[in-house]
Design a protein around this motif. Structure first.
Motif, PDB file in Angstrom:
ATOM      1  N   PRO A  84     -10.431  -0.600  14.626  1.00 46.03           N
ATOM      2  CA  PRO A  84      -9.172  -1.653  15.285  1.00 46.03           C
ATOM      3  C   PRO A  84      -7.891  -1.336  14.223  1.00 46.03           C
ATOM      4  O   PRO A  84      -8.340  -0.780  13.258  1.00 46.03           O
ATOM      5  N   TRP A  85      -6.846  -1.836  14.822  1.00 47.95           N
ATOM      6  CA  TRP A  85      -5.661  -1.642  14.153  1.00 47.95           C
ATOM      7  C   TRP A  85      -5.782  -2.096  12.923  1.00 47.95           C
ATOM      8  O   TRP A  85      -5.004  -1.426  12.007  1.00 47.95           O
ATOM      9  N   ARG A  86      -5.996  -3.372  12.547  1.00 47.73           N
ATOM     10  CA  ARG A  86      -5.991  -4.210  11.287  1.00 47.73           C
ATOM     11  C   ARG A  86      -6.853  -3.329  10.291  1.00 47.73           C
ATOM     12  O   ARG A  86      -6.552  -3.339   9.187  1.00 47.73           O
ATOM     13  N   ARG A  87      -7.881  -2.806  10.677  1.00 45.58           N
ATOM     14  CA  ARG A  87      -9.141  -2.078   9.724  1.00 45.58           C
ATOM     15  C   ARG A  87      -8.274  -0.812   9.351  1.00 45.58           C
ATOM     16  O   ARG A  87      -8.521  -0.385   8.184  1.00 45.58           O
ATOM     17  N   ILE A  88      -7.556  -0.115  10.389  1.00 46.24           N
ATOM     18  CA  ILE A  88      -6.936   1.157   9.948  1.00 46.24           C
ATOM     19  C   ILE A  88      -5.827   0.798   8.840  1.00 46.24           C
ATOM     20  O   ILE A  88      -5.596   1.508   7.769  1.00 46.24           O
ATOM     21  N   VAL A  89      -5.009  -0.184   9.011  1.00 43.46           N
ATOM     22  CA  VAL A  89      -4.014  -0.427   8.065  1.00 43.46           C
ATOM     23  C   VAL A  89      -4.849  -0.904   6.870  1.00 43.46           C
ATOM     24  O   VAL A  89      -4.034  -0.564   5.669  1.00 43.46           O
ATOM     25  N   THR A  90      -5.822  -1.776   6.747  1.00 40.42           N
ATOM     26  CA  THR A  90      -6.445  -2.245   5.466  1.00 40.42           C
ATOM     27  C   THR A  90      -6.929  -0.984   4.914  1.00 40.42           C
ATOM     28  O   THR A  90      -6.762  -0.709   3.602  1.00 40.42           O
ATOM     29  N   LEU A  91      -7.632   0.057   5.537  1.00 41.25           N
ATOM     30  CA  LEU A  91      -8.099   1.497   4.820  1.00 41.25           C
ATOM     31  C   LEU A  91      -6.751   2.114   4.317  1.00 41.25           C
ATOM     32  O   LEU A  91      -7.251   2.801   3.340  1.00 41.25           O
ATOM     33  N   SER A 109      -6.603   2.813   0.322  1.00 46.98           N
ATOM     34  CA  SER A 109      -6.696   4.195  -0.103  1.00 46.98           C
ATOM     35  C   SER A 109      -5.474   4.776  -0.627  1.00 46.98           C
ATOM     36  O   SER A 109      -5.472   5.847  -1.195  1.00 46.98           O
ATOM     37  N   GLY A 110      -4.337   3.767  -0.807  1.00 48.96           N
ATOM     38  CA  GLY A 110      -3.026   4.450  -1.273  1.00 48.96           C
ATOM     39  C   GLY A 110      -2.098   5.288  -0.368  1.00 48.96           C
ATOM     40  O   GLY A 110      -1.433   6.233  -0.890  1.00 48.96           O
ATOM     41  N   ILE A 111      -2.652   5.287   0.912  1.00 50.31           N
ATOM     42  CA  ILE A 111      -1.807   6.022   1.844  1.00 50.31           C
ATOM     43  C   ILE A 111      -0.943   5.264   2.601  1.00 50.31           C
ATOM     44  O   ILE A 111      -1.097   4.054   3.008  1.00 50.31           O
ATOM     45  N   ALA A 112       0.352   5.860   2.603  1.00 52.25           N
ATOM     46  CA  ALA A 112       1.357   5.069   3.019  1.00 52.25           C
ATOM     47  C   ALA A 112       1.511   5.144   4.713  1.00 52.25           C
ATOM     48  O   ALA A 112       1.431   6.196   5.113  1.00 52.25           O
ATOM     49  N   CYS A 113       1.721   3.942   4.956  1.00 59.31           N
ATOM     50  CA  CYS A 113       1.656   3.892   6.564  1.00 59.31           C
ATOM     51  C   CYS A 113       2.575   2.789   6.891  1.00 59.31           C
ATOM     52  O   CYS A 113       2.334   1.591   7.543  1.00 59.31           O
ATOM     53  N   PRO A 114       3.958   2.958   6.660  1.00 56.52           N
ATOM     54  CA  PRO A 114       4.962   1.651   6.769  1.00 56.52           C
ATOM     55  C   PRO A 114       4.980   1.374   8.453  1.00 56.52           C
ATOM     56  O   PRO A 114       5.235   0.119   8.828  1.00 56.52           O
ATOM     57  N   LEU A 131       2.790   1.620  10.863  1.00 59.54           N
ATOM     58  CA  LEU A 131       1.594   0.947  11.373  1.00 59.54           C
ATOM     59  C   LEU A 131       1.601  -0.519  10.795  1.00 59.54           C
ATOM     60  O   LEU A 131       1.435  -1.584  11.542  1.00 59.54           O
ATOM     61  N   CYS A 132       2.240  -0.629   9.255  1.00 64.29           N
ATOM     62  CA  CYS A 132       1.996  -2.147   8.882  1.00 64.29           C
ATOM     63  C   CYS A 132       3.095  -2.903   9.351  1.00 64.29           C
ATOM     64  O   CYS A 132       2.969  -4.017   9.880  1.00 64.29           O
ATOM     65  N   ALA A 133       4.312  -2.297   9.747  1.00 63.86           N
ATOM     66  CA  ALA A 133       5.381  -2.963  10.302  1.00 63.86           C
ATOM     67  C   ALA A 133       5.262  -3.431  11.854  1.00 63.86           C
ATOM     68  O   ALA A 133       5.410  -4.455  12.278  1.00 63.86           O
ATOM     69  N   SER A 134       4.574  -2.431  12.422  1.00 59.31           N
ATOM     70  CA  SER A 134       4.286  -2.896  13.924  1.00 59.31           C
ATOM     71  C   SER A 134       2.914  -3.770  14.074  1.00 59.31           C
ATOM     72  O   SER A 134       3.177  -4.692  14.888  1.00 59.31           O
ATOM     73  N   LEU A 135       2.171  -3.882  13.119  1.00 53.88           N
ATOM     74  CA  LEU A 135       1.135  -4.867  13.011  1.00 53.88           C
ATOM     75  C   LEU A 135       1.806  -6.276  12.722  1.00 53.88           C
ATOM     76  O   LEU A 135       1.336  -7.208  13.286  1.00 53.88           O
ATOM     77  N   ASN A 136       2.573  -6.267  11.721  1.00 56.44           N
ATOM     78  CA  ASN A 136       3.416  -7.246  11.322  1.00 56.44           C
ATOM     79  C   ASN A 136       4.284  -8.053  12.435  1.00 56.44           C
ATOM     80  O   ASN A 136       4.155  -9.386  12.732  1.00 56.44           O
TER      81      ASN A 136
END
Length: 83
Positions: free
Chosen positions: A2-9, A13-18, A20-25
Motif C-alpha cells: 500500500p501507498w501509505r505503508r511505502i511512505v511510512t517505511l 528509514s530516512g529515505i527522502a520521498c517528497p 510520494l509524500c506530496a502525492s499522498l497528501n
C-alpha cells in the motif's frame, strides 16, 4: 504494498520521498468532504481584518485578536462593498 505503508517505511528509514509524500497528501485532501482551510482563514482575519466562516454556526465572524486590532464595523456592509 500500500501507498501509505511505502511512505511510512521511507520516512522511518530516512529515505527522502517528497513526491510520494506530496502525492499522498494531495490524495488525502482530495477525498475529504471538507478541507482544513480554517488556519488560513484565521491568519487572514488576524493580519487583514477579514472575516471567517464556521462550520458549527451560520454567518461570518471577526475576532479582535488583541488591543492593536480595531473593530471592522458592520460585517454586512463590508461584504456588500459599502465600507
Amino acid at each position: 504494498m500500500p501507498w501509505r505503508r511505502i511512505v511510512t517505511l521511507c520516512v522511518a528509514s530516512g529515505i527522502a520521498c517528497p513526491s510520494l509524500c506530496a502525492s499522498l497528501n494531495y490524495f488525502d485532501q482530495y477525498r475529504r468532504e471538507s478541507l482544513p482551510a480554517n488556519l488560513i482563514q484565521a491568519q487572514r482575519d488576524f493580519f487583514g481584518g477579514h472575516t471567517y466562516e464556521r462550520l458549527d454556526r451560520d454567518g461570518q465572524f471577526h475576532c479582535l485578536w488583541d488591543d492593536a486590532h480595531k473593530d471592522i464595523g458592520d460585517l454586512n456592509a463590508r461584504t456588500t462593498g459599502e465600507l
